[in-house]
Write a protein that holds these residues in place. Structure first.
Motif, PDB file in Angstrom:
ATOM      1  N   TYR A 332       0.430  -0.635  -0.129  1.00  0.00           N
ATOM      2  CA  TYR A 332       0.086  -0.015   0.056  1.00  0.00           C
ATOM      3  C   TYR A 332       0.580   1.222   0.028  1.00  0.00           C
ATOM      4  CZ  TYR A 332      -4.314  -2.851   1.355  1.00  0.00           C
ATOM      5  OH  TYR A 332      -4.879  -3.953   0.764  1.00  0.00           O
ATOM      6  N   HIS A 333       1.720   1.440   0.434  1.00  0.00           N
ATOM      7  CA  HIS A 333       2.740   2.498   1.079  1.00  0.00           C
ATOM      8  C   HIS A 333       3.394   2.867  -0.515  1.00  0.00           C
ATOM      9  CE1 HIS A 333       6.234   4.856   2.160  1.00  0.00           C
ATOM     10  NE2 HIS A 333       4.895   5.625   2.976  1.00  0.00           N
ATOM     11  N   ALA A 334       4.099   1.913  -1.387  1.00  0.00           N
ATOM     12  CA  ALA A 334       4.910   1.424  -2.058  1.00  0.00           C
ATOM     13  C   ALA A 334       4.167   2.246  -3.108  1.00  0.00           C
ATOM     14  CB  ALA A 334       5.764   0.742  -2.701  1.00  0.00           C
ATOM     15  N   LEU A 335       3.035   1.642  -3.407  1.00  0.00           N
ATOM     16  CA  LEU A 335       2.065   2.640  -4.651  1.00  0.00           C
ATOM     17  C   LEU A 335       1.172   3.370  -4.072  1.00  0.00           C
ATOM     18  CD1 LEU A 335       0.417  -1.463  -5.949  1.00  0.00           C
ATOM     19  CD2 LEU A 335       2.319  -0.439  -6.905  1.00  0.00           C
ATOM     20  N   GLY A 336       1.150   3.970  -3.032  1.00  0.00           N
ATOM     21  CA  GLY A 336       0.653   4.797  -2.532  1.00  0.00           C
ATOM     22  C   GLY A 336      -0.474   5.957  -2.100  1.00  0.00           C
ATOM     23  N   GLU A 337      -0.613   4.156  -1.847  1.00  0.00           N
ATOM     24  CA  GLU A 337      -2.192   3.882  -1.630  1.00  0.00           C
ATOM     25  C   GLU A 337      -2.701   4.006  -0.089  1.00  0.00           C
ATOM     26  OE1 GLU A 337      -5.231   1.915  -3.122  1.00  0.00           O
ATOM     27  OE2 GLU A 337      -4.145   2.108  -4.405  1.00  0.00           O
ATOM     28  N   ALA A 338      -3.599   4.531   0.714  1.00  0.00           N
ATOM     29  CA  ALA A 338      -3.651   5.136   1.715  1.00  0.00           C
ATOM     30  C   ALA A 338      -3.053   3.967   2.982  1.00  0.00           C
ATOM     31  CB  ALA A 338      -5.621   5.412   2.463  1.00  0.00           C
ATOM     32  N   VAL A 339      -2.653   4.112   3.523  1.00  0.00           N
ATOM     33  CA  VAL A 339      -2.444   3.155   4.567  1.00  0.00           C
ATOM     34  C   VAL A 339      -2.511   3.315   6.248  1.00  0.00           C
ATOM     35  CG1 VAL A 339      -0.265   3.997   4.233  1.00  0.00           C
ATOM     36  CG2 VAL A 339       0.492   1.454   5.170  1.00  0.00           C
ATOM     37  N   TRP A 340      -2.780   1.862   6.541  1.00  0.00           N
ATOM     38  CA  TRP A 340      -2.957   2.503   8.758  1.00  0.00           C
ATOM     39  C   TRP A 340      -1.401   1.881   9.339  1.00  0.00           C
ATOM     40  CZ3 TRP A 340      -5.922   5.190  11.011  1.00  0.00           C
ATOM     41  CH2 TRP A 340      -7.690   5.215  10.701  1.00  0.00           C
ATOM     42  N   PRO A 341      -1.174   1.945  10.061  1.00  0.00           N
ATOM     43  CA  PRO A 341       0.791   2.020  10.312  1.00  0.00           C
ATOM     44  C   PRO A 341       0.459   0.920  11.307  1.00  0.00           C
ATOM     45  CG  PRO A 341       0.606   4.477  10.691  1.00  0.00           C
ATOM     46  CD  PRO A 341      -0.673   3.560   9.561  1.00  0.00           C
ATOM     47  N   ILE A 342       0.948  -0.088  11.352  1.00  0.00           N
ATOM     48  CA  ILE A 342       0.353  -1.981  12.043  1.00  0.00           C
ATOM     49  C   ILE A 342       0.223  -0.931  13.467  1.00  0.00           C
ATOM     50  CG2 ILE A 342       3.103  -2.438  11.987  1.00  0.00           C
ATOM     51  CD1 ILE A 342       1.454  -4.579  10.846  1.00  0.00           C
ATOM     52  N   ASN A 343      -0.420  -1.570  14.241  1.00  0.00           N
ATOM     53  CA  ASN A 343      -0.337  -1.590  15.939  1.00  0.00           C
ATOM     54  C   ASN A 343      -0.216  -2.812  16.037  1.00  0.00           C
ATOM     55  OD1 ASN A 343      -1.262  -0.529  18.171  1.00  0.00           O
ATOM     56  ND2 ASN A 343      -3.159   0.524  17.702  1.00  0.00           N
ATOM     57  N   LEU A 344       0.818  -2.958  16.607  1.00  0.00           N
ATOM     58  CA  LEU A 344       0.878  -4.456  17.534  1.00  0.00           C
ATOM     59  C   LEU A 344       0.114  -4.330  18.557  1.00  0.00           C
ATOM     60  CD1 LEU A 344       4.715  -5.063  17.566  1.00  0.00           C
ATOM     61  CD2 LEU A 344       3.311  -5.398  15.999  1.00  0.00           C
ATOM     62  N   LYS A 345      -1.016  -3.743  19.398  1.00  0.00           N
ATOM     63  CA  LYS A 345      -1.799  -3.727  20.079  1.00  0.00           C
ATOM     64  C   LYS A 345      -3.386  -4.471  19.619  1.00  0.00           C
ATOM     65  CE  LYS A 345      -0.081  -0.146  23.056  1.00  0.00           C
ATOM     66  NZ  LYS A 345      -0.201   1.427  23.211  1.00  0.00           N
ATOM     67  N   ARG A 346      -3.485  -4.962  18.147  1.00  0.00           N
ATOM     68  CA  ARG A 346      -4.815  -4.762  17.905  1.00  0.00           C
ATOM     69  C   ARG A 346      -4.033  -6.914  17.814  1.00  0.00           C
ATOM     70  NH1 ARG A 346      -5.253  -0.936  13.279  1.00  0.00           N
ATOM     71  NH2 ARG A 346      -6.782  -3.033  12.886  1.00  0.00           N
ATOM     72  N   VAL A 347      -3.127  -6.942  18.023  1.00  0.00           N
ATOM     73  CA  VAL A 347      -2.515  -8.264  17.433  1.00  0.00           C
ATOM     74  C   VAL A 347      -3.091  -9.788  17.899  1.00  0.00           C
ATOM     75  CG1 VAL A 347      -0.726  -9.581  16.906  1.00  0.00           C
ATOM     76  CG2 VAL A 347      -0.372  -7.279  16.045  1.00  0.00           C
ATOM     77  N   SER A 348      -3.426 -10.342  17.819  1.00  0.00           N
ATOM     78  CA  SER A 348      -4.403 -11.269  18.696  1.00  0.00           C
ATOM     79  C   SER A 348      -2.853 -12.243  18.115  1.00  0.00           C
ATOM     80  CB  SER A 348      -5.565 -11.349  18.161  1.00  0.00           C
ATOM     81  OG  SER A 348      -6.302 -12.175  16.754  1.00  0.00           O
ATOM     82  N   SER A 349      -2.904 -13.225  19.019  1.00  0.00           N
ATOM     83  CA  SER A 349      -2.872 -14.116  19.398  1.00  0.00           C
ATOM     84  C   SER A 349      -2.942 -15.487  19.621  1.00  0.00           C
ATOM     85  CB  SER A 349      -0.815 -14.357  19.421  1.00  0.00           C
ATOM     86  OG  SER A 349      -0.571 -13.375  20.492  1.00  0.00           O
ATOM     87  N   ASN A 350      -1.784 -16.873  19.554  1.00  0.00           N
ATOM     88  CA  ASN A 350      -2.304 -17.592  20.128  1.00  0.00           C
ATOM     89  C   ASN A 350      -1.215 -19.060  20.274  1.00  0.00           C
ATOM     90  OD1 ASN A 350      -5.297 -19.807  21.364  1.00  0.00           O
ATOM     91  ND2 ASN A 350      -4.373 -20.750  19.797  1.00  0.00           N
ATOM     92  N   ILE A 351      -1.340 -19.697  21.804  1.00  0.00           N
ATOM     93  CA  ILE A 351      -0.262 -20.782  21.483  1.00  0.00           C
ATOM     94  C   ILE A 351      -1.380 -21.698  21.576  1.00  0.00           C
ATOM     95  CG2 ILE A 351       1.215 -21.417  23.054  1.00  0.00           C
ATOM     96  CD1 ILE A 351       1.381 -18.410  24.619  1.00  0.00           C
ATOM     97  N   PHE A 352      -1.662 -22.450  20.694  1.00  0.00           N
ATOM     98  CA  PHE A 352      -1.664 -24.201  20.628  1.00  0.00           C
ATOM     99  C   PHE A 352      -1.702 -25.014  21.266  1.00  0.00           C
ATOM    100  CE2 PHE A 352      -2.432 -21.403  17.026  1.00  0.00           C
ATOM    101  CZ  PHE A 352      -4.030 -21.506  16.796  1.00  0.00           C
ATOM    102  N   THR A 353      -2.453 -25.221  22.640  1.00  0.00           N
ATOM    103  CA  THR A 353      -2.012 -25.931  23.559  1.00  0.00           C
ATOM    104  C   THR A 353      -2.507 -26.379  24.149  1.00  0.00           C
ATOM    105  OG1 THR A 353      -1.429 -24.536  25.379  1.00  0.00           O
ATOM    106  CG2 THR A 353       0.888 -25.478  24.647  1.00  0.00           C
ATOM    107  N   ALA A 354      -3.151 -27.186  24.996  1.00  0.00           N
ATOM    108  CA  ALA A 354      -4.340 -28.431  25.370  1.00  0.00           C
ATOM    109  C   ALA A 354      -4.238 -27.630  27.103  1.00  0.00           C
ATOM    110  CB  ALA A 354      -4.057 -29.531  25.141  1.00  0.00           C
TER     111      ALA A 354
END
Length: 464
Positions: A332-354
């Motif tokens: 998006y940035h390279a092509l001049g498109e609108a871009v939202w900078p990455i925000n790690l506070k919005r990232v969900s993650s998972n540990i696949f244990t039981a």
């Protein structure tokens, strides 16, 4: 037409390529190991496929509580796995996923060149040493480096692919390890330790830290460690491995304090290293960190004009979802498109244990108990009616909110299929919803997601 060259065909690379092609760019991917990268071929897809079999074994273990008898013999539930068949399925699924992605790239008009790429001409060209032995140069208006990472190896514990293994080598095993030593209690070590225990191996988990999952939510880590030990796993905390050696069909792990641990196999899960060697980075003006990762900003730019980077080679967060987002943002940035900078506070993650451990936003890892900036509620899973019906005992739902406004800041879910349950919390964090808004949405009764709404209600009560 803008020319975009991408070095690496993993999530950061192929997602960027698909977006760039849709936006009309001329796109070339230089790929060495196979489309999909480690995420598809040796990491996420194969490991979670293996864990899917382990989940079935765990369900069998808990079946008698629900009145289900499976191969009962002498009062015990007798089950087993054919690891050769399991791994054959694992590799077949990984290969098929890679083929599907490659087909999608082809349909989108993306050119794929097999070989190793590096920056040349100050980053304006990608020079490729092709698998056929020739050299090819690809001109580019923008370059995206998405070369990923590889397992870290200790000089004193060199993998042999048979008894001392990295996580990429596990899928060649034909027989289940009788006595598996897992060195490293981070996400990778915990996932494989839990999986092989469920499959039937005797597992010893060697942790250099005071607990498993040292970088994760403390309450979640405590639940998992208790479950591991209850199921028969030997957990050695504050035990740093010094070496691993093989003698015949036995492996000995020497600890720094002089103790030894013996088993039939050893998995070394001691982190990863970025694949950033021989890319021509310094000559192109691309800065790297002391760990060898490529330094990037929030829109995936490196320190060289027109050169971007995405994925594990940047060290941002070692998640396929983050790599893919970094790649898309770069395009998006390279092509001049609108871009939202990455925000790690919005990232969900998972540990696949039981049970699984899912997190999003701000959690206790960066919000200590008693911090006036946070309101916290934790509901044990065994108070949930649906969990009782399913025989789920271990886990909880935890929500964090801002005092006064009640804005949801983060959450932790420890439960079977926590990877699915974290999504409503992620939506709340991303959209800045309040606990009252979350609590006002109808949930199915009975359901595990009901605990999320209940936690939100409890936070409202605390605010009053």
């Amino acid at each position: 037409m803008t020319r975009i060259a991408i070095i690496g065909g993993g999530p950061g690379g192929y997602e960027a390529a698909l977006v760039a092609a849709r936006l009309g760019a001329e796109v070339t991917i230089v790929d060495r190991d196979g489309i999909g990268g480690a995420a598809v071929l040796t990491d996420c897809v194969p490991s979670k496929t293996l864990i899917a079999t382990a989940d079935v074994m765990t369900a069998f273990e808990d079946a008698p509580e629900l009145g289900v008898l499976v191969g009962e013999s002498g009062g015990d539930c007798v089950t087993g796995v054919d690891l050769g068949r399991v791994n054959a399925r694992v590799k077949a699924l990984a290969a098929k996923q890679s083929e599907d992605i490659a087909e999608g790239l082809s349909k989108a008009g993306v050119a794929v060149v097999r070989g190793s790429g590096r920056l040349a001409d100050g980053g304006a060209t990608v020079e490729v040493a092709t698998v056929g032995g020739s050299t090819e140069k690809i001109g580019a208006d923008a370059v995206i480096i998405a070369t990923g990472a590889r397992p870290r190896e200790l000089p004193s514990a060199r993998p042999d692919g048979e008894r001392i293994l990295t996580w990429t080598q596990l899928y060649d095993l034909e027989e289940l390890p009788e006595d598996l030593i897992v060195v490293g209690s981070g996400v990778t070590g915990a996932e494989f330790a839990g999986a092989y225990q469920a499959l039937g191996s005797q597992v010893t988990l060697v942790s250099s830290r005071g607990r498993v999952l040292p970088g994760e939510d403390q309450d979640a880590a405590a639940v998992l460690e208790e479950v591991f030990q209850r199921r028969g796993m030997r957990v050695l905390s504050r035990s740093r491995a010094a070496s691993a050696t093989r003698e015949g069909d036995r492996v000995t792990v020497m600890l720094e304090d002089g103790r030894t641990v013996q088993g039939t196999h050893c998995l070394m899960a001691v982190g990863s290293l970025p694949n950033t060697e021989d890319l021509g980075l310094a000559a192109a003006g691309v800065q790297t960190t002391p760990s060898g990762h490529i330094a990037v900003d929030r829109v995936s730019r490196t320190t060289a004009a027109g050169v971007y980077a995405a994925g594990d080679c940047t060290g941002l967060l070692p998640l396929a979802s983050v790599a893919a987002m970094q790649g898309r943002i770069a395009v998006y940035h390279a092509l001049g498109e609108a871009v939202w900078p990455i925000n790690l506070k919005r990232v969900s993650s998972n540990i696949f244990t039981a049970p699984e451990i899912a997190t999003v936003g701000r959690t206790s890892f960066n919000a200590e108990n008693g911090d006036p900036k946070f309101d916290v509620v934790k509901l044990p899973l065994d108070t949930n009616p649906r969990a009782k019906m399913l025989g789920f005992h271990d886990g909880f739902v935890k929500l964090y909110a801002r005092p006064g406004s009640g804005t949801v800041l983060g959450g932790v879910v420890v439960s079977p299929r926590a990877s699915e349950l974290i999504h409503p919390v992620a939506l709340a964090v991303d959209l800045h919803l309040t606990v009252d808004q979350v609590a006002s949405v109808f949930t199915v009764y009975p359901s595990l997601s009901g605990s999320i709404a209940e936690a939100a209600r409890r936070l409202h009560q605390e605010e009053e």
